[in-house]
Motif scaffolding. Structure first.
Motif, PDB file in Angstrom:
ATOM      1  N   GLN A   1       0.838  -1.191   0.000  1.00 54.51           N
ATOM      2  CA  GLN A   1       0.000   0.000   0.000  1.00 54.51           C
ATOM      3  C   GLN A   1       0.877   1.247   0.000  1.00 54.51           C
ATOM      4  O   GLN A   1       1.944   1.267   0.629  1.00 54.51           O
ATOM      5  CB  GLN A   1      -0.924   0.034   1.222  1.00 54.51           C
ATOM      6  CG  GLN A   1      -2.049  -0.982   1.187  1.00 54.51           C
ATOM      7  CD  GLN A   1      -3.029  -0.785   2.323  1.00 54.51           C
ATOM      8  OE1 GLN A   1      -2.642  -0.475   3.444  1.00 54.51           O
ATOM      9  NE2 GLN A   1      -4.310  -0.965   2.034  1.00 54.51           N
TER      10      GLN A   1
ATOM     11  N   TYR B   1       0.474   5.088   1.119  1.00 56.09           N
ATOM     12  CA  TYR B   1      -0.377   6.043   1.834  1.00 56.09           C
ATOM     13  C   TYR B   1       0.135   7.450   1.562  1.00 56.09           C
ATOM     14  O   TYR B   1       1.277   7.795   1.895  1.00 56.09           O
ATOM     15  CB  TYR B   1      -0.369   5.756   3.335  1.00 56.09           C
ATOM     16  CG  TYR B   1      -1.189   6.746   4.134  1.00 56.09           C
ATOM     17  CD1 TYR B   1      -2.576   6.635   4.182  1.00 56.09           C
ATOM     18  CD2 TYR B   1      -0.576   7.799   4.812  1.00 56.09           C
ATOM     19  CE1 TYR B   1      -3.336   7.544   4.898  1.00 56.09           C
ATOM     20  CE2 TYR B   1      -1.330   8.713   5.535  1.00 56.09           C
ATOM     21  CZ  TYR B   1      -2.710   8.579   5.567  1.00 56.09           C
ATOM     22  OH  TYR B   1      -3.462   9.494   6.272  1.00 56.09           O
TER      23      TYR B   1
ATOM     24  N   ARG C   1      -6.491   5.066  -6.266  1.00 54.84           N
ATOM     25  CA  ARG C   1      -7.398   6.144  -5.841  1.00 54.84           C
ATOM     26  C   ARG C   1      -6.592   7.434  -5.739  1.00 54.84           C
ATOM     27  O   ARG C   1      -6.522   8.065  -4.694  1.00 54.84           O
ATOM     28  CB  ARG C   1      -8.052   5.811  -4.507  1.00 54.84           C
ATOM     29  CG  ARG C   1      -8.949   4.586  -4.528  1.00 54.84           C
ATOM     30  CD  ARG C   1      -9.701   4.449  -3.225  1.00 54.84           C
ATOM     31  NE  ARG C   1      -8.776   4.340  -2.092  1.00 54.84           N
ATOM     32  CZ  ARG C   1      -9.157   4.420  -0.814  1.00 54.84           C
ATOM     33  NH1 ARG C   1     -10.430   4.632  -0.517  1.00 54.84           N
ATOM     34  NH2 ARG C   1      -8.269   4.298   0.159  1.00 54.84           N
TER      35      ARG C   1
ATOM     36  N   ARG D   1      -4.125  12.079   2.428  1.00 56.15           N
ATOM     37  CA  ARG D   1      -4.552  11.377   3.639  1.00 56.15           C
ATOM     38  C   ARG D   1      -5.427  10.161   3.324  1.00 56.15           C
ATOM     39  O   ARG D   1      -6.472   9.944   3.918  1.00 56.15           O
ATOM     40  CB  ARG D   1      -5.286  12.332   4.590  1.00 56.15           C
ATOM     41  CG  ARG D   1      -4.409  13.448   5.114  1.00 56.15           C
ATOM     42  CD  ARG D   1      -5.119  14.287   6.143  1.00 56.15           C
ATOM     43  NE  ARG D   1      -4.231  15.326   6.660  1.00 56.15           N
ATOM     44  CZ  ARG D   1      -4.585  16.208   7.610  1.00 56.15           C
ATOM     45  NH1 ARG D   1      -5.812  16.149   8.136  1.00 56.15           N
ATOM     46  NH2 ARG D   1      -3.731  17.116   8.023  1.00 56.15           N
ATOM     47  N   ARG D   2      -4.956   9.398   2.391  1.00 61.62           N
ATOM     48  CA  ARG D   2      -5.627   8.133   2.065  1.00 61.62           C
ATOM     49  C   ARG D   2      -4.637   7.229   1.334  1.00 61.62           C
ATOM     50  O   ARG D   2      -3.600   7.687   0.835  1.00 61.62           O
ATOM     51  CB  ARG D   2      -6.867   8.363   1.204  1.00 61.62           C
ATOM     52  CG  ARG D   2      -6.598   8.904  -0.188  1.00 61.62           C
ATOM     53  CD  ARG D   2      -7.869   8.856  -1.040  1.00 61.62           C
ATOM     54  NE  ARG D   2      -7.658   9.340  -2.389  1.00 61.62           N
ATOM     55  CZ  ARG D   2      -7.995  10.547  -2.815  1.00 61.62           C
ATOM     56  NH1 ARG D   2      -8.571  11.407  -1.962  1.00 61.62           N
ATOM     57  NH2 ARG D   2      -7.776  10.910  -4.074  1.00 61.62           N
ATOM     58  N   VAL D   3      -4.982   5.971   1.291  1.00 58.95           N
ATOM     59  CA  VAL D   3      -4.193   5.016   0.518  1.00 58.95           C
ATOM     60  C   VAL D   3      -4.526   5.221  -0.955  1.00 58.95           C
ATOM     61  O   VAL D   3      -5.677   5.055  -1.369  1.00 58.95           O
ATOM     62  CB  VAL D   3      -4.494   3.569   0.950  1.00 58.95           C
ATOM     63  CG1 VAL D   3      -3.731   2.587   0.076  1.00 58.95           C
ATOM     64  CG2 VAL D   3      -4.132   3.363   2.413  1.00 58.95           C
ATOM     65  N   THR D   4      -3.529   5.603  -1.734  1.00 64.30           N
ATOM     66  CA  THR D   4      -3.767   5.911  -3.146  1.00 64.30           C
ATOM     67  C   THR D   4      -3.521   4.724  -4.066  1.00 64.30           C
ATOM     68  O   THR D   4      -4.109   4.639  -5.145  1.00 64.30           O
ATOM     69  CB  THR D   4      -2.871   7.070  -3.591  1.00 64.30           C
ATOM     70  OG1 THR D   4      -1.500   6.739  -3.317  1.00 64.30           O
ATOM     71  CG2 THR D   4      -3.239   8.344  -2.843  1.00 64.30           C
TER      72      THR D   4
END
Length: 768
Positions: A638, A640, A671, A645-648
């Motif tokens: 993952q 991050y 994402r 502030r999210r897992v891209t």
């Protein structure tokens, strides 16, 4: 005259009838010398004839034998209840419970009557049941059995040591009695270890005739190589219509072959296939394959999806220690690949890579001559692709080596000289970019000084990079002005001692000792001197060098368990965290805000692009690997993003196998910002039991699920059942690739062990 022992009898001394309940060895006076055909069998002229019978009588050259008669002549063993043997001619007439066994030919015949000549090695057997062995090389792609060829026949003629003629016979490799399948043929020729030929044969399944063959040939060699037509394929497809095809295989010689084939597609047109293979030596090979379709059009608008693909690959061991490798790929259009490829992985792949190189390694040096081409199709529109070529490029590199003998300073370098070109018709700026071939020269030496003290490791390094381009970009257009780039680089890597602790167990999960190891690492890196980055032409990663000042830090946790008393330890779990901190957030002015930026330094951290604005911290990269045993492994990754502030980006790959059962799953998602990459979220899976040739039921199910679109773009199910001599397979496959391809396929294959496969489920398209 009666006796209880083995007699050595000379024909010149036998003038009366003999009744011997033991062996009769005709050795001092031999039969006439065998014929040339018999001599070719390897039997020397002095080979004795061993005879045993309950009752033996001799009149002249005629031996009349009865009761458990046995005749042994070299590797030939003949038994019967009654037998007449003419010593002068070598002729044998045997009746009642005749059993002929030839160990060299793995021939085993049982008959009611036999007429056989020992000298000529020829004879006839009547009302026969028997078998002839076949040397079959077992493999994962062919259903095989170690059973010989069983047959029953009205008459079998042994013409020589290599030929059996079977008349009005039924042949099978199934276990008898009650075989699953048989071939009935008025005439068949079997050459042990060479071939079997059937004329006007009929295939019977469970004693029901299902197919007629005017002629059928099967090689019995350990590695079969014979020219001829392969089994035809007949099937139906929801998009292609009725499919009828066949191929011709030409065994050019023992090291080369060629296969040419085609298929008629009633709803679309016709396809062509070709495969050429050659192996000039044990360490060299070269293969070329071609596939193409002439299409009449798809859908109401009759969209032409014609195209072709070529692949050539090989390896060659050359004089003076050189090694050559080629992997050439050509694709005429992305539409053709999406429409006609039979694998989902290939259907969704837009890249085409080709490379060939010569290489030689000596000491720490590596000399390479490279030719490569990369094409990335941006869409199905003709010509909408990026093409990058290196034709050719010469590299001379060195691994780290002492600067001089016993020197604490080590030196390494990379150098290259080549001709490169790029074609990018649809750039983000809207302008086309096409370069003619231009030269590129690069040289980057590097010095390192490894230092160690009480488990601490400190490795400072310094180097320079120089690159010369024959052309450059000016205001988005190609200029003939050369561009020289020079940059200096320094780095310091600091690795403190690893922290380790041994635990007696992990409770109920694992009751053996476990070692936990923590490995930190910090690296400072600075690059300066890169100018005019916007004028650089990009061909590969070395053209993405920028100015930077950064700190790279990582922390790795490992769990180790003992393999055995003397086998050391193995890693069952690792978790690595790494991140970069940028002291120069805009990379010396190279970063263009609001656009996708790809630089060399972030590529060392992750392959996922994340630079669309100046930033201090890179995403935090987490990689977990779990491998508790040979049957299980998981990798979970993952990225991050600390700004979003999210897992891209994320990826999970897991595999499990227990006995004959297996399963695997993969999940990848994106994402990120739309500027960097389109969002993506898809799961791939496969599960099954058994394999292609396993006896019993076997099944496998594979597919891909798009979470964002909530549909299955690809699914396939294959089930098969095999017994000891045949197998049947069924497959359903569905492609749902939008307007280019929506297709349902139903396929079937029936395999006869040691014979071949009938049907339209091709070997290269099986799920197993």
């Amino acid at each position: 005259m009666n006796c209880k022992a083995l007699f050595l009898v000379s024909i010149s001394t036998l003038a009366c009838q003999l009744v011997l309940p033991g062996f009769l060895l005709l050795g001092q006076v031999q039969p006439d010398p065998p014929s040339s055909a018999f001599a070719a069998e390897g039997q020397p002229s002095s080979l004795p004839v061993l005879i045993r019978a309950d009752s033996q009588q001799k009149t002249g050259d005629l031996y009349q034998l009865s009761g458990h008669v046995e005749v042994i002549y070299g590797s030939l063993h003949l038994t019967a209840d009654q037998m007449d043997y003419h010593a002068a001619t070598g002729q044998i007439v045997a009746t009642d419970n005749v059993h002929f066994f030839h160990t060299a030919e793995h021939a085993d015949l049982q008959a009611t009557r036999a007429e056989y000549n020992l000298h000529a090695g020829r004879g006839s057997f009547f009302d026969v049941q028997g078998s002839v062995g076949a040397q079959v090389r077992a493999g994962a792609a062919l259903l095989t059995t170690t059973n010989p060829f069983f047959f029953t026949a009205e008459r079998v003629d042994r013409e020589d040591e290599n030929t059996y003629q079977v008349h009005q016979g039924e042949l099978t490799v199934c276990t008898v009695p009650d075989p699953t399948w048989t071939f009935f043929a008025p005439r068949a020729t079997i050459q042990p270890g060479i071939s079997a030929r059937l004329y006007s044969g009929k295939l019977h399944l469970w004693k029901v005739p299902v197919f007629y063959f005017p002629f059928l040939y099967r090689s019995l060699r350990r590695i079969p190589r014979s020219s001829g037509f392969l089994m035809p394929t007949i099937g139906n497809n929801s998009r292609l219509g009725t499919v009828i095809g066949d191929s011709f295989f030409w065994a050019i010689n023992r090291s080369a072959d060629l296969e040419l084939g085609g298929e008629f597609l009633s709803a679309r047109g016709w396809s062509q296939q070709a495969m050429f293979r050659v192996r000039p030596s044990g360490s060299s090979y070269f293969n070329v394959s071609y596939s193409g379709v002439v299409d009449r059009g798809y859908g109401p608008q009759k969209i032409d999806q014609s195209g072709r693909t070529v692949r050539a690959y090989g390896v060659a061991s050359l004089p003076r220690g050189f090694r050559g490798v080629l992997d050439f790929n050509y694709l005429s259009s992305l539409t053709f690949r999406e429409a006609f490829t039979q694998t989902y992985t290939e259907a969704v792949n837009s890249g085409v890579h080709s490379t060939g190189f010569l290489t030689k390694s000596f000491d720490s040096f590596h000399l390479n001559v490279l030719v490569s081409r990369f094409e990335n199709f941006q869409s199905v529109r003709p010509g909408d692709k990026v093409t990058i070529r290196q034709v050719p490029q010469v590299e001379f590199n060195s691994l780290e080596r002492p600067l001089w003998r016993a020197s604490p300073v080590w030196i390494s370098w990379q150098s290259s000289l080549g001709a490169v070109s790029r074609s990018d018709p649809l750039r983000s700026s809207g302008a086309a970019l096409r370069t003619s071939t231009l030269e590129r020269l690069a040289f980057s030496p590097r010095l390192t000084l490894p230092l160690q003290w009480h488990g601490f490791r400190l490795t400072p390094a310094a180097g320079v990079r120089g690159i010369r381009y024959g052309r450059r970009l000016r205001l988005g257009q190609i200029s003939d002005d050369a561009l020289n780039q020079g940059a200096g680089e320094i780095s310091v890597e600091f690795v403190p001692p690893a922290l380790a602790r041994v635990f007696s167990s992990a409770g109920a999960l694992y009751r053996q000792p476990i070692q936990h190891v923590v490995e930190p690492k910090v690296t400072f890196r600075a690059v300066s001197g890169v100018r005019d980055f916007a004028d650089l032409l990009s061909f590969d990663e070395q053209d993405r060098l920028t100015n930077t000042r950064e700190i790279v830090y990582s922390l790795t946790n490992r769990l180790l368990v003992r393999r055995g008393r003397e086998q050391g330890t193995k890693e069952v779990l690792s978790w690595e965290l790494r991140q970069q901190y940028y002291l120069d957030p805009d990379f010396g002015g190279a970063l263009a805000p609001g656009r996708r930026n790809v630089f060399l330094s972030p590529l060392d951290l992750t392959s996922n692009a994340f630079l669309d604005r100046p930033r201090r911290f890179s995403p935090l990269v987490s990689v977990v690997r779990f491998h508790p045993s040979a049957g299980y492994d998981i990798e979970f990754r993952q990225d991050y993003d600390t700004i979003l502030r999210r897992v891209t980006h994320g990826g999970l790959v897991g595999n499990a196998r227990r006995g004959q059962a297996f399963a695997s799953v993969s999940h990848f998602f994106v994402r990120s910002s739309p500027v960097l990459s389109p969002n993506f979220n898809q799961i791939g899976f496969s599960m099954g039991y058994g394999n292609l040739t396993r006896v019993g039921w076997n099944a496998v199910f594979v597919g891909a699920y798009d979470i964002r679109a909530a549909y299955l773009p690809f699914t396939a199910l294959q089930a098969s059942y095999n017994n000891n001599c045949c197998g049947i397979s069924f497959e359903y496959r569905r492609f749902a690739l939008g307007p280019v391809r929506t297709e349902n396929q139903f396929r079937m294959a029936f395999s006869l062990a040691n014979i071949g496969t009938f049907g339209n489920l091709k070997k290269q398209e099986r799920l197993f």
